[in-house]
Design an enzyme around this catalytic site. Structure first.
Site, PDB file in Angstrom:
ATOM      1  N   SER A 156      23.903  -5.806 -46.950  1.00 19.96           N
ATOM      2  CA  SER A 156      23.529  -7.593 -47.454  1.00 19.96           C
ATOM      3  C   SER A 156      24.668  -8.515 -48.028  1.00 19.96           C
ATOM      4  O   SER A 156      25.182  -8.968 -47.165  1.00 19.96           O
ATOM      5  CB  SER A 156      22.790  -7.172 -48.671  1.00 19.96           C
ATOM      6  OG  SER A 156      22.299  -8.180 -49.471  1.00 19.96           O
ATOM      7  N   THR A 157      24.668  -8.936 -48.835  1.00 17.72           N
ATOM      8  CA  THR A 157      25.469 -10.289 -49.700  1.00 17.72           C
ATOM      9  C   THR A 157      27.479  -9.998 -48.937  1.00 17.72           C
ATOM     10  O   THR A 157      27.810  -8.690 -48.933  1.00 17.72           O
ATOM     11  CB  THR A 157      25.653  -9.878 -51.004  1.00 17.72           C
ATOM     12  OG1 THR A 157      24.079 -10.583 -51.015  1.00 17.72           O
ATOM     13  CG2 THR A 157      26.146 -11.127 -50.980  1.00 17.72           C
ATOM     14  N   HIS A 168      20.920  -8.096 -44.884  1.00 18.91           N
ATOM     15  CA  HIS A 168      20.123  -8.354 -45.300  1.00 18.91           C
ATOM     16  C   HIS A 168      19.761 -10.286 -44.440  1.00 18.91           C
ATOM     17  O   HIS A 168      20.524 -10.933 -45.239  1.00 18.91           O
ATOM     18  CB  HIS A 168      19.665  -8.931 -46.779  1.00 18.91           C
ATOM     19  CG  HIS A 168      19.221  -7.348 -47.030  1.00 18.91           C
ATOM     20  ND1 HIS A 168      19.792  -6.576 -48.575  1.00 18.91           N
ATOM     21  CD2 HIS A 168      18.458  -6.470 -46.805  1.00 18.91           C
ATOM     22  CE1 HIS A 168      19.375  -5.389 -47.980  1.00 18.91           C
ATOM     23  NE2 HIS A 168      18.622  -5.072 -47.370  1.00 18.91           N
ATOM     24  N   MET A 214      24.453  -6.484 -52.476  1.00 22.21           N
ATOM     25  CA  MET A 214      23.209  -6.302 -54.366  1.00 22.21           C
ATOM     26  C   MET A 214      22.646  -5.700 -54.187  1.00 22.21           C
ATOM     27  O   MET A 214      21.310  -5.109 -53.188  1.00 22.21           O
ATOM     28  CB  MET A 214      23.456  -7.180 -54.550  1.00 22.21           C
ATOM     29  CG  MET A 214      23.430  -7.177 -56.086  1.00 22.21           C
ATOM     30  SD  MET A 214      22.588  -8.646 -57.400  1.00 22.21           S
ATOM     31  CE  MET A 214      20.688  -8.879 -56.750  1.00 22.21           C
ATOM     32  N   ASP A 256      18.762  -1.137 -51.970  1.00 19.16           N
ATOM     33  CA  ASP A 256      18.872  -1.269 -50.819  1.00 19.16           C
ATOM     34  C   ASP A 256      19.441   0.161 -49.636  1.00 19.16           C
ATOM     35  O   ASP A 256      20.392  -0.022 -49.895  1.00 19.16           O
ATOM     36  CB  ASP A 256      18.330  -1.985 -49.870  1.00 19.16           C
ATOM     37  CG  ASP A 256      17.430  -1.082 -48.971  1.00 19.16           C
ATOM     38  OD1 ASP A 256      16.772  -0.797 -48.541  1.00 19.16           O
ATOM     39  OD2 ASP A 256      17.350  -2.886 -47.973  1.00 19.16           O
TER      40      ASP A 256
END
Length: 360
Positions: A182-183, A208, A301, A304
């Site tokens: 993700s991030t 993501h 973050m 998931d």
């Protein structure tokens, strides 16, 4: 004592977008919009008196474009920046440039739509701000990737290389690598995939990212890596020498038909606040790949992927987590580690080699 609110500065030349973002952010009690600016010059003036925790930034603006502003911020006084971009082809390309210059995430400009669309958008926008607020950023942005000189043709989509050693029963021994991020994941994936050889095991990735940006992201990676890298389409085969990236706003699952692995791309509700969801991918790998799966959880973050990785571990998979020092945000790897389903915790630069070794 209540925690301090995350201070956000919104920079966008559209009054409608500024107002919509302000309303969405301020509906969350942990976020405070400390200012809005119609262009980067106004934003720079604002920064002289107040430093926000996060900036949301449009790219196409008058007087100074967003990329120039971003490079100035990253080189002088780094602040986590989220790119708020249109979903056009040009917008996607510029947004990816911004990630290489140091932005931590991309969000799609909010627009009117169905109630469900707006609710999903709010989740994504608010989560992006919260992740950016705790992201590790460095002064000075990395240089954009240089397209490599092609030294050998990539594998045809229809070619499956034989394994170098071991049994020839592909239906029981062919390894698959599944990755969630993700991030900070766009840069992490670039590091990981650049180290993968042309005959690497099939790879399926959930990063993501908003709808339409994943195609441009896959094309950019395809231009600098030996592997074939593409945005996943329904029924694409998972084969050696290919990495598939789940399309934004769609879930991606691995399925199996005899000796053949393939992906199913489908709609569905948010899972762990995301679509695509790492958990959806990992749980499908647990069910259909089992002990032949190698799982990798990277920077991001939230949690998931943690549940799906635990199921993978229970079904015999080998799991790798990116370590805290090399993560932009340590949330997702840390959640998997806390559940006791990670076999190896290592720096980003070592993950590719470890995955290849596990997939032998």
């Amino acid at each position: 004592m209540s925690p301090a609110k995350i201070k956000v500065l919104i920079v966008d030349d559209s009054a409608v977008v500024r107002q919509t973002l302000k309303q969405i952010f301020e509906e969350d009690r942990n976020i405070e919009v400390v200012g809005v600016a119609a262009d980067p010059l106004i934003a720079l003036k604002r920064l002289e008196s107040d430093k926000p925790d996060v900036i949301t930034l449009d790219i196409e603006m008058p007087r100074m474009d967003g990329l120039t502003f971003l490079k100035k911020i990253m080189s002088e006084n780094p602040i986590p920046v989220i790119i708020c971009s249109s979903k056009s082809e040009d917008g996607s390309d510029n947004a990816l440039n911004a990630l290489e210059y140091g932005a931590v995430d991309i969000i799609q400009k909010p627009k009117m739509g169905t109630k469900q669309f707006l609710e999903d958008s709010k989740v994504r926008l608010v989560d992006a701000v919260k992740a950016a607020a705790i992201a590790r950023i460095k002064k000075g942005a990395p240089k954009p990737a240089v397209v490599r000189r092609e030294v050998q043709p990539k594998l045809s989509a229809d070619v499956v290389l034989p394994r170098a050693a071991g049994p020839s029963h592909i239906d029981t021994t062919e390894k698959i690598i599944v990755v969630g991020a993700s991030t900070g994941g766009t840069e992490a994936l670039k590091v990981f995939l650049e180290e993968m050889p042309i005959d690497a095991p099939g790879i399926v990735i959930v990063q993501h990212m908003p709808e339409n940006f994943t195609k441009a992201f896959a094309q950019r990676l395809n231009s600098i890596c030996d592997l074939e890298i593409k945005e996943a389409a329904d029924n694409d085969s998972v084969i050696r020498g290919r990495a598939l990236i789940a399309p934004g706003n769609k879930h991606c699952l691995i399925k199996r038909s005899g000796a053949r692995y393939y992906v199913e791309v489908k709609d569905g509700p948010l899972v762990c606040r995301h679509r695509p969801s790492v958990d959806v991918l990992f749980r499908s790998a647990s069910r259909f790949v089992g002990k032949n799966a190698v799982g990798i959880i990277m920077t991001g973050m939230g949690d998931d992927g943690a549940r799906g990785m635990k199921e993978m571990k229970e079904n015999g998979a080998y799991n790798i987590a990116q370590d805290e020092n090399s993560c932009v945000v340590f949330g997702m790897p840390n959640e998997a580690i806390k559940r006791g389903c990670v076999d190896l915790i290592i720096p980003l630069e070592q993950i590719a080699a470890a995955a290849l070794k596990a997939a032998r």
